[in-house]
Write a protein that holds these residues in place. Structure first.
Motif, mmCIF file in Angstrom:
data_model
loop_
_atom_site.group_PDB
_atom_site.id
_atom_site.type_symbol
_atom_site.label_atom_id
_atom_site.label_comp_id
_atom_site.label_asym_id
_atom_site.label_seq_id
_atom_site.Cartn_x
_atom_site.Cartn_y
_atom_site.Cartn_z
ATOM 1 N N ALA A 289 0.836 -1.203 0.000
ATOM 2 C CA ALA A 289 0.000 0.000 0.000
ATOM 3 C C ALA A 289 0.870 1.253 0.000
ATOM 4 O O ALA A 289 0.571 2.231 -0.700
ATOM 5 C CB ALA A 289 -0.929 -0.007 1.210
ATOM 6 N N ASN A 292 2.295 1.700 -3.437
ATOM 7 C CA ASN A 292 1.237 2.174 -4.335
ATOM 8 C C ASN A 292 1.039 3.678 -4.173
ATOM 9 O O ASN A 292 0.873 4.410 -5.159
ATOM 10 C CB ASN A 292 -0.055 1.413 -4.052
ATOM 11 N N GLY A 346 -3.940 -2.538 -4.601
ATOM 12 C CA GLY A 346 -4.350 -1.705 -5.732
ATOM 13 C C GLY A 346 -3.580 -1.934 -7.008
ATOM 14 O O GLY A 346 -3.770 -1.192 -7.984
ATOM 15 N N LYS A 414 -0.406 0.290 -11.407
ATOM 16 C CA LYS A 414 -1.395 1.101 -10.702
ATOM 17 C C LYS A 414 -2.313 1.700 -11.760
ATOM 18 O O LYS A 414 -1.875 2.544 -12.551
ATOM 19 C CB LYS A 414 -0.704 2.200 -9.889
#
Length: 428
Positions: A289, A292, A346, A414
């Motif tokens: 995370a 990302n 993600g 992403k």
């Protein structure tokens, strides 16, 4: 009872190695090219305290037990024998050992060699994978000596799996240095660069950058503005000097800092080469995370790390040899766990591949480099540390060859709305 008799009682009379001991006794195959030599009673003490790989490692690292001959061959022979024949130590065996070496010697505890990271040392550094504790374990392994690493890793100073072609990938070419390792490390960095789709003007973050190999490659070969971060001060200093020597200061830099402190949202691409092993399973979600968040929409992440062959295996032994001597707090997960964590953070997963055989070959080259420079390596870091590396690298060759561990590269994107900005078919 003499030690050789105890050895035969424990492992049987057909062990494929030669056994010798300080009491003059011998056992095993007299014609074997590898010999296990118990040099002093201290080796027996270590084995009594820890009748497993930890005890053997302590005895070998401290020099009280010697493995004569090729280390890889010795470990392979012992692994084959233990796997096929089995080794059982009965209460009667223990009693005979006590009678042979004396009760006082048997129970007298001997401190582990100084190369072992003691659990108490880490407890004083905070919670597992806290910033302070991560900095301590990285210092333990990576701040050994840049000169030593140059002897082992070669000119590229790259401490991660290389990528060999069929010609360079033959084990027969390992013993004589012919540039195969350097070519394979260049090939690895270029494979990562092409998977990421690097192009001039992009900004790359390389987390856990080591001595800056990926940073320099991206800047030199692709005109990318590259930033590397490492928790090793010695790595950062060496890398900064090399960047200046190569005239790359306008494009490349290395920062001595934690990846968690890098600002978010400012990078087009991220490479994570050999860092995930230090993150820990509980922190994978937060790790990916965080990466990302540091990417612009449409950015890509290439994660390259050692993995376990399956996702459902029991947690690794945190008190084993690797955690005590090589990578304290190190953890390995299955490729599915890594991929799921990236996906849940993600990233759209676009590609993954296993380079297991390539890491076995890489380790063979490193081991050959160490043997070639053995006297200089011992002079630089001491015999105990050199022995740790000889044992660790030979054992890891065996591990990768036998699918105990693997090496996966996983590429994630992403998404920018519905556009991953990827070619319709991989162009790498």
């Amino acid at each position: 009872m003499r030690l050789a008799e105890i050895f035969e009682r424990v492992v049987g009379p057909d062990a494929p190695i030669r056994f010798t001991a300080y009491d003059g006794s011998t056992a095993g195959d007299p014609n074997s090219e590898v010999t296990l030599n118990v040099r002093t009673p201290v080796a027996v003490n270590y084995l009594a305290q820890s009748p497993n790989a930890v005890g053997l490692t302590r005895a070998y690292v401290s020099g009280h037990l010697e493995l004569e001959g090729d280390m890889y061959t010795a470990l392979r022979r012992m692994a084959d024998f233990v796997f096929t024949e089995g080794v059982n130590v009965s209460a009667r065996d223990v009693l005979e050992i006590v009678r042979s070496v004396g009760w006082v010697k048997f129970v007298n505890r001997v401190a582990p060699p100084p190369q072992e990271m003691r659990p108490a040392t880490l407890l004083g550094r905070g919670m597992r994978h806290s910033k302070e504790r991560d900095a301590e374990v990285i210092h333990h392994h990576y701040d050994v000596s840049n000169e030593f690493y140059e002897m082992v890793l070669g000119p590229s100073m790259t401490y991660t799996c290389a990528v060999f072609d069929e010609e360079d990938g033959s084990p027969d070419r390992v013993e004589a240095f012919d540039g195969a390792l350097e070519s394979a490390q260049f090939r690895k960095y270029d494979l990562v660069s092409r998977k990421l789709g690097l192009a001039e003007g992009m900004r790359l973050l390389d987390v856990g950058c080591g001595w800056g190999g990926m940073v320099r490659h991206a800047a030199r070969e692709y005109g990318v503005k590259a930033v590397g971060v490492t928790l090793s001060k010695e790595q950062a200093e060496w890398g900064a000097k090399r960047i200046a020597q190569e005239g790359l200061t306008d494009l490349a830099e290395i920062r001595y800092m934690d990846y968690r402190d890098v600002p978010d949202g400012s990078f087009d691409r991220i490479s994570s080469i050999g860092l995930t092993e230090h993150i820990g399973a509980r922190n994978l979600d937060a790790y990916f995370a965080s990466l990302n968040d540091k990417l612009v929409p449409g950015g890509r992440l290439l994660n390259h790390c050692i993995t376990r062959p399956r996702n459902d295996l029991k947690p690794m032994n945190t008190k084993g040899v690797i955690n005590r001597y090589v990578f304290p707090d190190g953890e390995l997960e299955g490729p599915g766990q890594i991929q799921t964590a990236m996906n849940d953070a993600g990233f759209e997963i676009r590609h993954q591949e296993n380079l297991r055989e390539h890491y076995a070959l890489t380790l063979r080259h490193w081991g050959a480099n160490l043997e070639r420079n053995w006297d200089e390596a011992v002079a630089e870091v001491g015999e105990g540390t050199a022995r740790v590396w000889r044992l660790y690298m030979a054992g890891c060759v065996l591990g990768f060859e036998r699918d105990v561990v693997q090496l996966h590269q996983i590429l994630g994107a992403k998404l920018d709305g519905t556009d991953a900005r990827m070619p319709l078919r991989p162009d790498f």
